[in-house]
Write a protein that holds these residues in place. Structure first.
Motif, PDB file in Angstrom:
ATOM      1  N   SER A 107      34.937  42.821  25.069  1.00 35.99           N
ATOM      2  CA  SER A 107      36.125  42.621  25.894  1.00 35.99           C
ATOM      3  C   SER A 107      37.127  43.746  25.649  1.00 35.99           C
ATOM      4  N   GLY A 108      37.152  44.273  24.423  1.00 41.32           N
ATOM      5  CA  GLY A 108      37.999  45.437  24.148  1.00 41.32           C
ATOM      6  C   GLY A 108      37.548  46.668  24.917  1.00 41.32           C
ATOM      7  N   TYR A 109      36.221  46.908  24.934  1.00 44.60           N
ATOM      8  CA  TYR A 109      35.685  48.037  25.693  1.00 44.60           C
ATOM      9  C   TYR A 109      36.036  47.885  27.171  1.00 44.60           C
ATOM     10  N   ALA A 110      35.870  46.637  27.684  1.00 43.74           N
ATOM     11  CA  ALA A 110      36.136  46.412  29.103  1.00 43.74           C
ATOM     12  C   ALA A 110      37.599  46.717  29.413  1.00 43.74           C
ATOM     13  N   THR A 111      38.492  46.301  28.512  1.00 40.34           N
ATOM     14  CA  THR A 111      39.906  46.609  28.712  1.00 40.34           C
ATOM     15  C   THR A 111      40.119  48.116  28.710  1.00 40.34           C
ATOM     16  N   GLY A 112      39.418  48.806  27.814  1.00 39.25           N
ATOM     17  CA  GLY A 112      39.538  50.257  27.742  1.00 39.25           C
ATOM     18  C   GLY A 112      39.071  50.918  29.034  1.00 39.25           C
ATOM     19  N   ALA A 171      36.429  49.881  47.117  1.00 44.46           N
ATOM     20  CA  ALA A 171      37.186  49.460  45.945  1.00 44.46           C
ATOM     21  C   ALA A 171      36.256  48.996  44.828  1.00 44.46           C
ATOM     22  N   THR A 172      35.248  48.176  45.162  1.00 45.35           N
ATOM     23  CA  THR A 172      34.351  47.694  44.109  1.00 45.35           C
ATOM     24  C   THR A 172      33.527  48.845  43.566  1.00 45.35           C
ATOM     25  N   ALA A 173      33.143  49.776  44.454  1.00 46.13           N
ATOM     26  CA  ALA A 173      32.337  50.912  43.991  1.00 46.13           C
ATOM     27  C   ALA A 173      33.121  51.732  42.983  1.00 46.13           C
ATOM     28  N   SER A 174      34.406  51.922  43.260  1.00 46.79           N
ATOM     29  CA  SER A 174      35.227  52.704  42.345  1.00 46.79           C
ATOM     30  C   SER A 174      35.378  51.978  41.002  1.00 46.79           C
ATOM     31  N   PHE A 175      35.556  50.663  41.072  1.00 48.85           N
ATOM     32  CA  PHE A 175      35.787  49.904  39.838  1.00 48.85           C
ATOM     33  C   PHE A 175      34.511  49.817  39.004  1.00 48.85           C
ATOM     34  N   THR A 176      33.380  49.466  39.633  1.00 48.93           N
ATOM     35  CA  THR A 176      32.145  49.357  38.844  1.00 48.93           C
ATOM     36  C   THR A 176      31.677  50.732  38.388  1.00 48.93           C
ATOM     37  N   GLY A 177      32.043  51.763  39.161  1.00 51.16           N
ATOM     38  CA  GLY A 177      31.682  53.122  38.760  1.00 51.16           C
ATOM     39  C   GLY A 177      32.258  53.461  37.396  1.00 51.16           C
ATOM     40  N   ALA A 178      33.465  52.959  37.127  1.00 52.43           N
ATOM     41  CA  ALA A 178      34.097  53.216  35.837  1.00 52.43           C
ATOM     42  C   ALA A 178      33.270  52.611  34.703  1.00 52.43           C
ATOM     43  N   PHE A 179      32.623  51.473  34.967  1.00 52.81           N
ATOM     44  CA  PHE A 179      31.805  50.834  33.934  1.00 52.81           C
ATOM     45  C   PHE A 179      30.517  51.612  33.698  1.00 52.81           C
ATOM     46  N   ARG A 180      30.048  52.295  34.765  1.00 55.41           N
ATOM     47  CA  ARG A 180      28.802  53.065  34.617  1.00 55.41           C
ATOM     48  C   ARG A 180      29.052  54.359  33.856  1.00 55.41           C
ATOM     49  N   TYR A 195      29.620  52.789  26.930  1.00 51.82           N
ATOM     50  CA  TYR A 195      29.742  51.479  26.286  1.00 51.82           C
ATOM     51  C   TYR A 195      28.802  50.466  26.928  1.00 51.82           C
ATOM     52  N   PHE A 196      28.631  50.602  28.246  1.00 50.99           N
ATOM     53  CA  PHE A 196      27.910  49.563  28.973  1.00 50.99           C
ATOM     54  C   PHE A 196      26.667  50.100  29.661  1.00 50.99           C
ATOM     55  N   ALA A 197      25.685  49.215  29.798  1.00 47.29           N
ATOM     56  CA  ALA A 197      24.514  49.510  30.620  1.00 47.29           C
ATOM     57  C   ALA A 197      24.494  48.439  31.710  1.00 47.29           C
ATOM     58  N   PRO A 198      25.127  48.714  32.868  1.00 49.23           N
ATOM     59  CA  PRO A 198      25.267  47.656  33.868  1.00 49.23           C
ATOM     60  C   PRO A 198      23.962  47.394  34.633  1.00 49.23           C
ATOM     61  N   LEU A 199      23.692  46.111  34.885  1.00 48.37           N
ATOM     62  CA  LEU A 199      22.527  45.700  35.671  1.00 48.37           C
ATOM     63  C   LEU A 199      23.042  44.894  36.852  1.00 48.37           C
ATOM     64  N   PRO A 200      22.760  45.312  38.086  1.00 52.86           N
ATOM     65  CA  PRO A 200      23.261  44.547  39.227  1.00 52.86           C
ATOM     66  C   PRO A 200      22.499  43.233  39.420  1.00 52.86           C
ATOM     67  N   TRP A 238      40.314  53.433  34.214  1.00 49.88           N
ATOM     68  CA  TRP A 238      40.196  53.380  35.674  1.00 49.88           C
ATOM     69  C   TRP A 238      41.576  53.345  36.325  1.00 49.88           C
ATOM     70  N   LEU A 239      42.474  52.519  35.733  1.00 51.65           N
ATOM     71  CA  LEU A 239      43.828  52.399  36.282  1.00 51.65           C
ATOM     72  C   LEU A 239      44.513  53.745  36.362  1.00 51.65           C
ATOM     73  N   GLN A 240      44.376  54.530  35.298  1.00 52.46           N
ATOM     74  CA  GLN A 240      45.054  55.818  35.274  1.00 52.46           C
ATOM     75  C   GLN A 240      44.504  56.738  36.351  1.00 52.46           C
ATOM     76  N   GLN A 241      43.159  56.711  36.517  1.00 46.17           N
ATOM     77  CA  GLN A 241      42.567  57.542  37.567  1.00 46.17           C
ATOM     78  C   GLN A 241      43.003  57.053  38.946  1.00 46.17           C
TER      79      GLN A 241
END
Lengths: 372, 371
Positions: free
Chosen positions: A134-139, A62-71, A75-80, A144-147
């Motif tokens: 925060s707008g990007y994150a909502t987007g 579940a977390t992999a799927s959710f953080t995958g959307a951010f990658r 918009y984002f450059a995620p750093l663990p 992700w929700l739709q997928q």
């Protein structure tokens, strides 16, 4: 009576003065190009690849799927980060702009009523960037929700799906509205600031009195000032439009001749203000300060060039009505991005025309008085 | 202590030149306060009372519930109600509304059947920043609506929620971010104007050569010219900080020692650059325009309104020599985050280096640029 010979003489003197003083050349040509480059290439309000800390307490599907959307989206450059303490430290030092925190029960609660919480902490110091993040994150979340809904059709459907259409600037590039607005700032610079300085210098040095002792009339003196700076300002405008369209790829949907017309009108207003300031101040230091405060800074901050007029307090919105740049910026934005929309063009052009008449009339009146 | 006496005499003369007439005194006090007040209120990226329109072709209960959510949102103004497609274009063209929420005929039926319903948002993109923020607001309203729809239908609700918290500025007021910046901007403008005209005025009037043949040594001239600017800049800075704290109620979390260390070092570098420009100028006009040529890019590249991180890399390197860049970090850090002295040392030393280099160069120019 206006004599052609005297006018030519005065204008020649003015052009020589501009040409031989490196500082006027710098203001008329170097600064506009510098500003266009800074705004065209450098300054941008759009946040891309925002560094964001990811703190996932327990990795699972579940977390992999959710953080995958951010990658996935740029918009984002995620750093663990391993834990919240490190992530908070990174945010304090400005290495990341936000933290996405998924607690250890994320994978479990995602299937329960109420769902799983994902905590987003943003650095609020720059409120605008924080709001965009925060707008990007909502987007990202909505995508992700739709997928997720499509993959897990058994559990739920997303009730309302948003389709957004952005008119006039579909890619939402801030350059497309910053660069046209900048033309108003550049023309204020040449028309009002430079003119105010140059004419107050004539008063300060006493050369204005020498001029008055010659056969030239006041109208000739004024025209001898207006025409050269008008030409200089027109040159600056053409340069800016050319750079905007050809170098920065800002679309020009409206008519160029209309743009040229309203720009000339605005230039007359700016020249009127510049001449008025110099006639009243008669001292370079004071003229420079007044010109800065009543022409340049308002063109920058109160014209709608960067900050939206509609969200200013009522009193300030009222003040913006006496700022000529406000009307010009509205015209520039519409002509560049939207096209020839007459319901915008007519009232704003009318406002500029009234202001041009007012300032030029006032300069004429005051200058006449000085002769007797 | 002849040196001290000579410096004081020169400082006295400088203050007289600045303050002797009413207009001169006024421009040091009046405009900065007016600027801070007007721009303090004008400069904001926050949106409230966004004008928008609703075009509801459906009219069912679900669509009315969604409309009610938009109407209840504090960011949005009273909605214009549309009855026909053709009204949309002129409203957006004329900037009467920035957003049109279009609910199609199938909306309530789709929802009742448990299918996804479509909602169309049309946004005026002329100001891309505003458009992005409006879209963000509208999306979060729709997400809230979705959540309640799912719960009402007896489903489990959305699988994930985002709970957003903002540090340092919980209500995300951009005024908190911009006003400390404006304070820095005003301090820069006033200091540069005073300093950049100081040597240029003497050159224009020919008195600088006279100054050079007095017993004053170049470094004494430098101090005599720099200190009045330092004092005026410091007072101006204090004035705008007081207005920011007491009028605009911006929280000042850090220590005054840190704040003033930063301000003093910043003034040092601003004065160095101002004196350098002033020594190269032959006339006041050149001094003023030279200062202006520095001030405008310095402000734009400082991160005052647009983040430095969004700039291309080359430009980010150029900002390293911009003293305003460091002042912005110091002001915002001390005001909003309560950043400690030690954490700001990386901002302090570049300012000190810029100050020392430019001041030395200015002193050298005193002797080596003669007309």
């Amino acid at each position: 009576m206006i004599s052609g010979m005297r006018m030519r003489g005065l204008m020649r003197k003015e052009f020589l003065q501009i040409w031989r003083d490196p500082s006027s050349i710098a203001i008329a040509f170097v600064l506009p190009v510098l500003l266009l480059f800074i705004f065209g290439y450098g300054v941008s309000l759009d946040a891309k690849h925002v560094p964001i800390a990811l703190v996932v307490e327990q990795q699972d599907a579940a977390t992999a799927s959710f953080t995958g959307a951010f990658r996935k989206l740029d918009y984002f450059a995620p750093l663990p980060f391993a834990n919240m303490r490190d992530a908070e430290e990174a945010m304090r030092e400005g290495e990341v702009e936000a933290i996405l925190h998924l607690k250890s029960d994320f994978g479990r609660t995602i299937f329960q009523p109420g769902g799983a919480p994902a905590q987003l902490i943003v650095n609020g110091v720059n409120a605008n960037t924080a709001r965009l993040i925060s707008g990007y994150a909502t987007g990202v979340w909505a995508t992700w929700l739709q997928q997720y809904a499509a993959l897990n059709a058994r559990s739920f459907n997303v009730p309302v799906m948003v389709q957004s259409r952005v008119w006039f600037n579909s890619e939402l590039k801030s350059r497309n509205y910053l660069v046209p607005g900048l033309i108003a700032v550049i023309m204020t610079l040449i028309g009002a600031l430079l003119t105010a300085l140059v004419v107050s210098r004539e008063w300060e040095r006493g050369t204005m009195e020498s001029l008055m002792a010659t056969p030239v009339s006041m109208s000739e003196i004024l025209l001898g000032k207006i025409i050269p700076y008008f030409l200089l300002g027109t040159g600056g405008m053409l340069l800016s439009v050319a750079m905007a369209v050809w170098l920065f790829g800002v679309p020009l949907h409206g008519s160029f001749f209309l743009l040229f017309g309203v720009a000339s009108l605005f230039l007359l207003v700016a020249l009127g203000m510049g001449l008025l300031i110099s006639t009243v101040a008669k001292n370079q230091f004071v003229a420079s300060q007044i010109a800065l405060v009543v022409t340049f800074l308002p063109a920058f901050l109160l014209s709608g060039f960067i900050f939206e007029i509609a969200s200013m307090p009522q009193v300030v919105q009222f003040i913006t009505h006496i700022i000529p740049a406000r009307y010009f910026v509205a015209l520039l934005h519409t002509l560049f991005m939207a096209g020839n929309i007459w319901s915008v063009i007519v009232p704003n052009t009318l406002a500029l025309a009234i202001m041009a008449l007012f300032f030029m009339g006032l300069v004429w009146r005051i200058s006449r008085k000085r002769l007797d | 202590m002849g040196s001290l006496r000579r410096i004081l005499a020169l400082m006295g003369k400088e203050f007289l030149a600045l303050l002797k007439d009413n207009k001169g005194r006024f421009v040091l006090i009046g405009p900065p306060i007016i600027q801070l007040m007007v721009f303090g209120y004008a400069a904001s990226f926050d949106l409230n009372h966004v004008p928008y329109a609703i075009y509801n072709e459906d009219g069912g209960a679900a669509s009315r519930a969604l409309v009610a959510r938009f109407e209840g949102a504090p960011a949005f103004d009273v909605a214009t109600i549309l009855h026909h497609d053709s009204e949309i274009k002129s409203l957006i063209d004329d900037k009467q509304v920035l957003l049109v929420v279009h609910i199609g005929q199938q909306f309530s039926r789709d929802l009742a059947l448990g299918q996804s319903a479509q909602l169309q948002l049309i946004v005026d993109g002329r100001n891309s920043n505003t458009a992005l923020i409006i879209l963000g607001y509208a999306r979060s309203i729709v997400l809230g609506f979705n959540e309640s729809q799912l719960l009402a239908a007896g489903a489990t609700g959305l699988p994930v929620h985002i709970q957003t918290r903002a540090w340092f500025n919980p209500n995300l007021q951009s005024r908190w971010f911009l006003i400390p910046g404006i304070a820095g901007l005003i301090t820069l403008v006033v200091t540069m104007m005073v300093i950049s005209l100081s040597v240029a005025r003497e050159r224009e009037q020919g008195t600088f050569d006279q100054l050079m043949v007095t017993p004053l040594r170049p470094f004494e001239i430098l101090l005599g010219k720099a200190l009045p600017g330092f004092i005026i800049g410091g007072l101006e800075g204090t004035l705008v900080i007081l207005v920011a704290v007491f009028w605009f109620e911006i929280p000042l979390l850090g220590s005054l020692v840190t704040l003033y260390t930063g301000l003093a070092l910043f003034l040092l570098s601003a004065i160095g650059i101002g004196l350098m420009i002033s020594s190269m100028a032959v006339t006041q006009q050149q001094g003023f325009l030279g200062a202006f040529l520095f001030i405008v890019p310095a402000i734009l590249l400082s991160g005052f309104a647009t983040p430095i991180e969004n700039m291309p890399e080359v430009l980010q390197y150029i900002t390293l020599v911009d003293p305003m860049r460091y002042l912005m970090v110091i002001l915002r850090g001390v005001f909003l985050e309560g950043t400690s002295f030690t954490m700001l040392i990386p901002q302090f030393w570049p300012l000190a280096i810029i100050g020392v280099v430019t001041l030395s160069f200015a002193a050298w120019l005193f002797r080596h640029r003669m007309y």
